[in-house]
Design a protein around this motif. Structure first.
Motif, mmCIF file in Angstrom:
data_model
loop_
_atom_site.group_PDB
_atom_site.id
_atom_site.type_symbol
_atom_site.label_atom_id
_atom_site.label_comp_id
_atom_site.label_asym_id
_atom_site.label_seq_id
_atom_site.Cartn_x
_atom_site.Cartn_y
_atom_site.Cartn_z
ATOM 1 N N GLN A 48 69.684 75.958 45.095
ATOM 2 C CA GLN A 48 68.896 74.910 45.734
ATOM 3 C C GLN A 48 68.358 75.378 47.079
ATOM 4 O O GLN A 48 67.227 75.034 47.459
ATOM 5 C CB GLN A 48 69.732 73.647 45.899
ATOM 6 C CG GLN A 48 70.012 72.930 44.582
ATOM 7 C CD GLN A 48 70.927 71.732 44.765
ATOM 8 O OE1 GLN A 48 71.733 71.678 45.698
ATOM 9 N NE2 GLN A 48 70.826 70.764 43.857
ATOM 10 N N GLU A 51 65.479 77.547 46.361
ATOM 11 C CA GLU A 51 64.349 76.723 45.910
ATOM 12 C C GLU A 51 63.660 76.072 47.102
ATOM 13 O O GLU A 51 62.426 76.013 47.174
ATOM 14 C CB GLU A 51 64.826 75.651 44.930
ATOM 15 C CG GLU A 51 63.675 74.808 44.371
ATOM 16 C CD GLU A 51 64.161 73.685 43.468
ATOM 17 O OE1 GLU A 51 63.316 73.098 42.781
ATOM 18 O OE2 GLU A 51 65.372 73.402 43.463
ATOM 19 N N ILE A 57 61.948 78.316 41.484
ATOM 20 C CA ILE A 57 61.472 77.025 41.009
ATOM 21 C C ILE A 57 62.390 76.582 39.873
ATOM 22 O O ILE A 57 62.866 77.405 39.090
ATOM 23 C CB ILE A 57 60.000 77.069 40.528
ATOM 24 C CG1 ILE A 57 59.809 78.138 39.439
ATOM 25 C CG2 ILE A 57 59.049 77.299 41.668
ATOM 26 C CD1 ILE A 57 58.420 78.162 38.844
ATOM 27 N N SER A 58 62.678 75.292 39.830
ATOM 28 C CA SER A 58 63.535 74.768 38.767
ATOM 29 C C SER A 58 62.679 74.031 37.751
ATOM 30 O O SER A 58 61.704 73.374 38.108
ATOM 31 C CB SER A 58 64.589 73.823 39.347
ATOM 32 O OG SER A 58 63.980 72.749 40.022
ATOM 33 N N ARG A 59 63.061 74.177 36.499
ATOM 34 C CA ARG A 59 62.338 73.506 35.423
ATOM 35 C C ARG A 59 63.340 72.665 34.634
ATOM 36 O O ARG A 59 64.372 73.185 34.192
ATOM 37 C CB ARG A 59 61.660 74.517 34.503
ATOM 38 C CG ARG A 59 60.571 75.326 35.225
ATOM 39 C CD ARG A 59 59.954 76.391 34.356
ATOM 40 N NE ARG A 59 58.978 77.161 35.104
ATOM 41 C CZ ARG A 59 58.458 78.327 34.707
ATOM 42 N NH1 ARG A 59 58.845 78.835 33.538
ATOM 43 N NH2 ARG A 59 57.575 78.955 35.450
ATOM 44 N N TYR A 64 66.425 77.921 36.312
ATOM 45 C CA TYR A 64 65.749 78.385 37.524
ATOM 46 C C TYR A 64 64.980 79.672 37.232
ATOM 47 O O TYR A 64 65.453 80.543 36.493
ATOM 48 C CB TYR A 64 66.756 78.634 38.642
ATOM 49 C CG TYR A 64 67.283 77.368 39.278
ATOM 50 C CD1 TYR A 64 66.681 76.837 40.413
ATOM 51 C CD2 TYR A 64 68.371 76.695 38.732
ATOM 52 C CE1 TYR A 64 67.153 75.671 41.003
ATOM 53 C CE2 TYR A 64 68.856 75.525 39.316
ATOM 54 C CZ TYR A 64 68.242 75.023 40.451
ATOM 55 O OH TYR A 64 68.698 73.870 41.023
ATOM 56 N N SER A 293 57.439 69.608 41.912
ATOM 57 C CA SER A 293 58.017 70.550 40.958
ATOM 58 C C SER A 293 59.535 70.461 41.081
ATOM 59 O O SER A 293 60.065 70.089 42.120
ATOM 60 C CB SER A 293 57.560 71.979 41.269
ATOM 61 O OG SER A 293 56.159 72.084 41.192
ATOM 62 N N GLY A 294 60.222 70.808 40.029
ATOM 63 C CA GLY A 294 61.678 70.760 40.093
ATOM 64 C C GLY A 294 62.227 69.451 39.573
ATOM 65 O O GLY A 294 61.552 68.675 38.891
ATOM 66 N N GLU A 378 52.290 72.145 37.037
ATOM 67 C CA GLU A 378 53.047 73.345 37.395
ATOM 68 C C GLU A 378 52.596 74.542 36.558
ATOM 69 O O GLU A 378 52.410 75.650 37.075
ATOM 70 C CB GLU A 378 54.538 73.105 37.211
ATOM 71 C CG GLU A 378 55.390 74.293 37.644
ATOM 72 C CD GLU A 378 56.875 74.034 37.511
ATOM 73 O OE1 GLU A 378 57.662 74.889 37.950
ATOM 74 O OE2 GLU A 378 57.259 72.986 36.967
ATOM 75 N N ARG A 402 55.453 73.582 46.273
ATOM 76 C CA ARG A 402 56.342 73.060 45.248
ATOM 77 C C ARG A 402 55.932 71.663 44.808
ATOM 78 O O ARG A 402 56.743 70.877 44.345
ATOM 79 C CB ARG A 402 57.788 73.078 45.768
ATOM 80 C CG ARG A 402 58.351 74.492 45.870
ATOM 81 C CD ARG A 402 59.723 74.518 46.514
ATOM 82 N NE ARG A 402 59.636 74.381 47.964
ATOM 83 C CZ ARG A 402 60.198 73.406 48.652
ATOM 84 N NH1 ARG A 402 60.875 72.458 48.036
ATOM 85 N NH2 ARG A 402 60.084 73.356 49.953
#
Length: 482
Positions: A48, A51, A57-59, A64, A293-294, A378, A402
């Motif tokens: 985190q 990020e 970036i987390s999806r 990640y 995003s995330g 994204e 982001r």
């Protein structure tokens, strides 16, 4: 240094050394926990942190990934220049003519709309909203027009208040005023806090709507240096609040337009404490808040507002339907004053549009649409970054964000985005040059790109054309030095 910070440092170095390339999937939290010998919570906090720094970036339901290539971190502003140099007083603001020209050029179907302020309209659930609009139009009674005068449709205000509650923010429906888009909510908020001749603190660069409002209301702008990675310079803002009788701030704490930056939670806390100390109101522009995003939406500064100093403004124009022009302001103690100002200007937002959106929000369709919208934006942004990195000269800096659907780019020293704008327009390509976001030439090496559109061959060829024009400027500059 805490364990999660040590792990984050190790991973940051690995990312910088290219062990993971942009787009590569990183080990899962469980895998990293096993290999590092650290707890799942420690690994999660490290991920985190990376990020929040724009390195990962987390999806959702995927994991990640290494973020697209980031711009090199800027020099620490406190050591680079003194605080006073990061505060700029602008007595007169005049930007309307150029902004009008740029936005008009972006409307032409023959032009590639990189300079547009609006997302791809094909991303919106037009069919469902049209059905809602037709449905409410059939049921409308003469009384509905009066019922939807300021503060606006009661059911719509309740839906908006419930969405605040989901973020843990207590906003009563009575504090919310429905407006004709975000610009009206922002302008009314600024009017509620100021009178002609007052000082207003804004970011530099700033959303051009803030510059236009300051010009229209005959206010004086105090422009505070803002960084594309870290946001507004809070030391400089503190100095400005101390030196000038500032009556209001107009800031974007999430997904700044044009920079794309988001203030960290710690800096939002510091910002709100500063405003409370000086008793200064904040017009918080949060129109891109849903386009994150995330996994989690970043909270606005409004979540920290304990004294009613923050007027939180947003709309459905950037995430649901641009043409409906429905926005709102969570105005707290200023709600009645804003209603009065609205009645004296536009009277109210469209009654049928308010009813249609209220009906749509009553279904589960909105959150489903938002999830799909965020994922698509994204993907398109990542495709655009890959294309830009492939074709643009290596010394053009790309600042990813982001959230939202913009990219901020910086040309090498000596080049002009205004020149690039006119040259690109001749080839049927629009961009948003830095001149749109300031009153001088300070950001003439910068420009904003809208990357919300489907990344197709036309976009790819347009990037190649922009790259060629930038190379021409570089060659011309070198030839002048010889």
């Amino acid at each position: 240094m805490a364990k999660f910070e040590q792990l984050a440092c190790q991973m940051r170095k690995q990312l910088q050394e290219g062990i993971w390339q942009p787009g590569d999937k990183l080990p899962s939290l469980r895998e990293k926990s096993i290999h590092s010998g650290m707890s799942l919570m420690t690994v999660l906090r490290a991920y985190q942190l990376l990020e929040s720094q724009g390195l990962l970036i987390s999806r959702p339901q995927s994991g990640y990934y290494a973020a697209p290539q980031l711009a090199a971190p800027p020099l620490d502003s406190a050591s680079a220049v003194n605080v006073q140099a990061r505060v700029e007083l602008t007595e007169d603001v005049d930007v309307n003519a150029f902004i009008f020209d740029v936005l008009q050029a972006s409307k032409s179907p023959s032009v590639v709309p990189f300079g547009s302020a609006f997302p791809d309209p094909h991303l919106f659930p037009q069919r469902q909203l049209t059905r809602s609009l037709a449905s409410v139009a059939r049921r409308m009674q003469p009384r509905n027009a009066l019922d939807n005068l300021p503060p606006g449709n009661e059911q719509l205000r309740k839906h908006i208040a419930q969405r605040y509650a989901l973020q843990g923010i207590a906003v009563s429906p009575d504090e919310i005023v429905i407006t004709a888009g975000a610009m009206e909510s922002l302008n009314l908020s600024l009017q509620a806090l100021t009178v002609p001749g007052d000082y207003v603190a804004i970011e530099s660069p700033a959303f051009y709507g803030a510059l236009q409002a300051i010009e229209r209301f005959k206010l004086k702008a105090i422009a505070i240096a803002t960084d594309p990675q870290h946001g507004i310079d809070l030391d400089a803002l503190h100095q400005a609040l101390n030196d000038y009788p500032i009556k209001a701030c107009w800031l974007m704490t999430n997904f700044h337009n044009p920079l794309g930056c988001t203030l960290s939670w710690e800096n939002k806390q510091r910002l709100v404490a500063m405003l409370e100390k000086y008793g200064v109101g904040l017009v918080e522009d949060d129109v891109y808040g849903e386009l994150y995003s995330g996994l989690q939406r970043p909270l606005p500064a409004k979540a920290l507002d304990g004294k009613g100093l923050i007027l939180h403004c947003s709309s459905f124009s950037k995430n649901l339907m641009t043409g409906f022009r429905i926005g709102w302001v969570a105005a707290g103690q200023h709600a009645r004053n804003i209603q009065r100002l609205q009645l004296m200007s536009t009277l109210s937002a469209s009654a049928p549009m308010q009813l249609a959106i209220a009906e749509y929000l009553a279904t589960s369709s909105y959150d489903s649409h938002l999830r799909h919208l965020r994922k698509t934006l994204e993907q398109r942004k990542n495709a655009a970054i890959q294309s830009l990195q492939s074709y643009l000269p290596y010394d053009v800096t790309i600042y990813p964000s982001r959230g939202s659907y913009f990219l901020w780019l910086e040309l090498p020293p000596g080049l002009s985005s205004t020149t690039l704008y006119w040259q690109a327009l001749e080839k049927g390509i629009s961009i948003a040059p830095g001149k749109m976001f300031t009153t001088g030439d300070k950001y003439d090496r910068h420009f904003r790109l809208n990357v919300s559109y489907e990344w197709d061959e036309r976009c790819e060829q347009s990037v190649k054309a922009l790259a060629a024009l930038i190379q021409q400027q570089i060659k011309a500059m070198h030839s002048m030095k010889i």
